[in-house]
Design a protein around this motif. Structure first.
Motif, PDB file in Angstrom:
ATOM      1  N   ASP A   1     -42.145   0.736  28.430  1.00 21.30           N
ATOM      2  CA  ASP A   1     -40.666   1.290  27.659  1.00 21.30           C
ATOM      3  C   ASP A   1     -39.536   1.343  29.379  1.00 21.30           C
ATOM      4  N   THR A   2     -38.209   0.889  28.833  1.00 19.67           N
ATOM      5  CA  THR A   2     -37.345   1.166  29.831  1.00 19.67           C
ATOM      6  C   THR A   2     -37.126   2.612  28.813  1.00 19.67           C
ATOM      7  N   ILE A   3     -37.042   3.781  29.930  1.00 24.30           N
ATOM      8  CA  ILE A   3     -36.834   5.137  29.017  1.00 24.30           C
ATOM      9  C   ILE A   3     -35.515   5.179  29.260  1.00 24.30           C
ATOM     10  N   TYR A   4     -34.149   6.067  28.638  1.00 18.09           N
ATOM     11  CA  TYR A   4     -33.388   5.984  28.758  1.00 18.09           C
ATOM     12  C   TYR A   4     -32.339   7.630  28.484  1.00 18.09           C
ATOM     13  N   VAL A   5     -32.058   7.821  28.746  1.00 14.15           N
ATOM     14  CA  VAL A   5     -31.614   9.026  28.707  1.00 14.15           C
ATOM     15  C   VAL A   5     -29.738   9.145  28.209  1.00 14.15           C
ATOM     16  N   SER A   6     -29.696   9.468  26.982  1.00 14.49           N
ATOM     17  CA  SER A   6     -28.341   9.644  26.558  1.00 14.49           C
ATOM     18  C   SER A   6     -27.246  11.442  26.385  1.00 14.49           C
ATOM     19  N   ILE A   7     -26.135  10.919  27.727  1.00 12.10           N
ATOM     20  CA  ILE A   7     -25.523  12.458  27.908  1.00 12.10           C
ATOM     21  C   ILE A   7     -24.346  12.316  26.775  1.00 12.10           C
ATOM     22  N   GLY A   8     -24.875  13.720  25.794  1.00 13.14           N
ATOM     23  CA  GLY A   8     -23.242  13.151  25.010  1.00 13.14           C
ATOM     24  C   GLY A   8     -22.407  14.430  25.734  1.00 13.14           C
ATOM     25  N   THR A   9     -20.975  14.377  25.537  1.00  6.87           N
ATOM     26  CA  THR A   9     -20.344  15.473  26.718  1.00  6.87           C
ATOM     27  C   THR A   9     -18.628  15.172  25.423  1.00  6.87           C
ATOM     28  N   SER A  10     -18.341  16.360  26.450  1.00  6.83           N
ATOM     29  CA  SER A  10     -16.953  16.714  25.536  1.00  6.83           C
ATOM     30  C   SER A  10     -16.174  17.499  26.643  1.00  6.83           C
ATOM     31  N   THR A  11     -15.022  17.942  26.592  1.00  6.42           N
ATOM     32  CA  THR A  11     -14.019  18.757  27.428  1.00  6.42           C
ATOM     33  C   THR A  11     -12.770  19.382  26.490  1.00  6.42           C
ATOM     34  N   SER A  12     -12.976  20.783  26.888  1.00  7.34           N
ATOM     35  CA  SER A  12     -12.152  21.476  26.471  1.00  7.34           C
ATOM     36  C   SER A  12     -11.080  21.274  25.455  1.00  7.34           C
ATOM     37  N   ASP A  13     -10.740  20.442  26.139  1.00  7.58           N
ATOM     38  CA  ASP A  13      -9.142  19.713  25.888  1.00  7.58           C
ATOM     39  C   ASP A  13      -9.522  18.496  25.402  1.00  7.58           C
ATOM     40  N   PRO A  14      -9.245  17.980  24.254  1.00  6.31           N
ATOM     41  CA  PRO A  14      -9.372  16.480  24.294  1.00  6.31           C
ATOM     42  C   PRO A  14      -8.003  15.798  25.006  1.00  6.31           C
ATOM     43  N   ALA A  15      -7.395  15.996  25.490  1.00  7.44           N
ATOM     44  CA  ALA A  15      -6.004  15.247  25.780  1.00  7.44           C
ATOM     45  C   ALA A  15      -6.187  15.230  27.437  1.00  7.44           C
TER      46      ALA A  15
ATOM     47  N   LYS B   1     -36.507   9.135  20.919  1.00  5.31           N
ATOM     48  CA  LYS B   1     -37.880   9.901  20.442  1.00  5.31           C
ATOM     49  C   LYS B   1     -38.143  10.460  21.425  1.00  5.31           C
ATOM     50  N   THR B   2     -39.790  10.997  21.763  1.00  7.36           N
ATOM     51  CA  THR B   2     -40.081  11.412  23.426  1.00  7.36           C
ATOM     52  C   THR B   2     -41.663  11.138  23.464  1.00  7.36           C
ATOM     53  N   THR B   3     -42.395  10.225  22.656  1.00  6.06           N
ATOM     54  CA  THR B   3     -43.185   9.190  23.172  1.00  6.06           C
ATOM     55  C   THR B   3     -43.137   7.992  24.033  1.00  6.06           C
ATOM     56  N   PHE B   4     -43.459   7.657  25.199  1.00  8.15           N
ATOM     57  CA  PHE B   4     -43.063   6.001  25.196  1.00  8.15           C
ATOM     58  C   PHE B   4     -44.102   5.707  25.860  1.00  8.15           C
ATOM     59  N   ALA B   5     -44.457   3.895  25.333  1.00  8.50           N
ATOM     60  CA  ALA B   5     -45.319   3.097  26.146  1.00  8.50           C
ATOM     61  C   ALA B   5     -45.356   2.961  27.527  1.00  8.50           C
ATOM     62  N   PRO B   6     -46.154   2.527  28.782  1.00  6.41           N
ATOM     63  CA  PRO B   6     -46.274   2.418  29.782  1.00  6.41           C
ATOM     64  C   PRO B   6     -45.118   1.613  30.047  1.00  6.41           C
TER      65      PRO B   6
ATOM     66  N   ASN C   1     -20.272   9.545  26.092  1.00  3.62           N
ATOM     67  CA  ASN C   1     -21.554   9.663  26.498  1.00  3.62           C
ATOM     68  C   ASN C   1     -21.792   8.237  27.445  1.00  3.62           C
ATOM     69  N   THR C   2     -23.038   9.583  28.195  1.00  4.17           N
ATOM     70  CA  THR C   2     -23.266   8.598  29.334  1.00  4.17           C
ATOM     71  C   THR C   2     -24.356   8.420  29.520  1.00  4.17           C
ATOM     72  N   GLU C   3     -24.975   6.847  29.955  1.00  2.00           N
ATOM     73  CA  GLU C   3     -26.876   6.835  30.117  1.00  2.00           C
ATOM     74  C   GLU C   3     -27.351   6.505  31.299  1.00  2.00           C
ATOM     75  N   PHE C   4     -28.035   7.119  31.586  1.00  2.00           N
ATOM     76  CA  PHE C   4     -28.619   7.095  32.721  1.00  2.00           C
ATOM     77  C   PHE C   4     -30.837   6.440  31.728  1.00  2.00           C
ATOM     78  N   HIS C   5     -31.313   5.768  33.339  1.00  2.00           N
ATOM     79  CA  HIS C   5     -32.252   5.372  32.513  1.00  2.00           C
ATOM     80  C   HIS C   5     -33.059   5.030  33.675  1.00  2.00           C
ATOM     81  N   ILE C   6     -34.654   4.591  33.642  1.00  2.00           N
ATOM     82  CA  ILE C   6     -35.484   4.124  34.573  1.00  2.00           C
ATOM     83  C   ILE C   6     -36.674   3.441  34.183  1.00  2.00           C
ATOM     84  N   ALA C   7     -36.682   2.489  34.955  1.00  2.00           N
ATOM     85  CA  ALA C   7     -38.153   1.043  34.056  1.00  2.00           C
ATOM     86  C   ALA C   7     -38.463   0.884  35.123  1.00  2.00           C
ATOM     87  N   LYS C   8     -40.036   0.659  35.544  1.00  2.00           N
ATOM     88  CA  LYS C   8     -40.448  -0.159  36.030  1.00  2.00           C
ATOM     89  C   LYS C   8     -41.767  -1.015  35.797  1.00  2.00           C
ATOM     90  N   PRO C   9     -41.593  -2.264  35.800  1.00  2.00           N
ATOM     91  CA  PRO C   9     -41.889  -3.136  35.346  1.00  2.00           C
ATOM     92  C   PRO C   9     -43.452  -3.367  35.135  1.00  2.00           C
TER      93      PRO C   9
END
Length: 169
Positions: A86-100, A79-84, A134-142
């Motif tokens: 919310d913990t907001i996550y970004v999931s970063i999908g990565t790949s390598t040119s040589d899978p091994a 999603k691209t709209t959050f409540a004040p 995948n690697t995730e980062f997130h931000i939160a503000k109680p």
């Protein structure tokens, strides 16, 4: 004629016959001279050296925002709209040119409140990427995020590779 003369005569005839045979024998012609020298044997050229293997590289293939991630570190509901609050996550999908290959990299996320042009958070991690992941980062503000427009810059090895904009309402 006596025996001695007879033997001498026979020997003389035999000797003359041998000389006559040798003299009548056809001479062998010498082998003809080759007009071109035999081809020189040159060694086959050495095979071209194998090119040095290119180092395996890593890339960012997907960037998704959401308010939750699963065990696989993927956003469960993008999603691209959050409540004040919310913990907001970004999931970063990565790949390598040589899978091994294992590719040491640095992933980062820089969160910015666009309306005020202020950095909310910036985080980087040293990671070893292999194949797809995948690697995730997130931000939160109680106490809640200020409403407005935000963006997250996703960085790979210090370079911004993708940006996602979102809004807090």
């Amino acid at each position: 004629m006596n025996n001695r003369n007879r033997i001498s005569s026979v020997l003389l005839i035999a000797l003359l016959g041998t000389i006559a045979l040798v003299g009548c024998k056809k001479k062998e012609e010498p082998a003809p001279m080759a007009t071109t020298p035999p081809p020189a044997t040159t060694p086959a050229p050495a095979p071209a050296p194998m090119p040095a293997p290119m180092p395996a590289g890593a890339s960012v293939s997907t960037v998704d925002l959401g308010s939750a991630v699963g065990a696989d570190m993927k956003v469960s509901a993008p999603k691209t709209t959050f409540a004040p609050k919310d913990t907001i996550y970004v999931s970063i999908g990565t790949s390598t040119s040589d899978p091994a290959a294992s590719v040491p990299s640095k992933l980062g996320a820089k969160w910015t409140h666009v309306d005020s042009n202020q950095t909310v958070s910036e985080d980087t991690r040293d990671v070893t990427l292999t194949g797809m992941g995948n690697t995730e980062f997130h931000i939160a503000k109680p106490d809640g995020w200020p409403t407005g427009k935000y963006k997250v810059d996703v960085m790979l090895d210090g370079n911004v590779v993708q940006t996602r904009e979102f809004e807090v309402k």
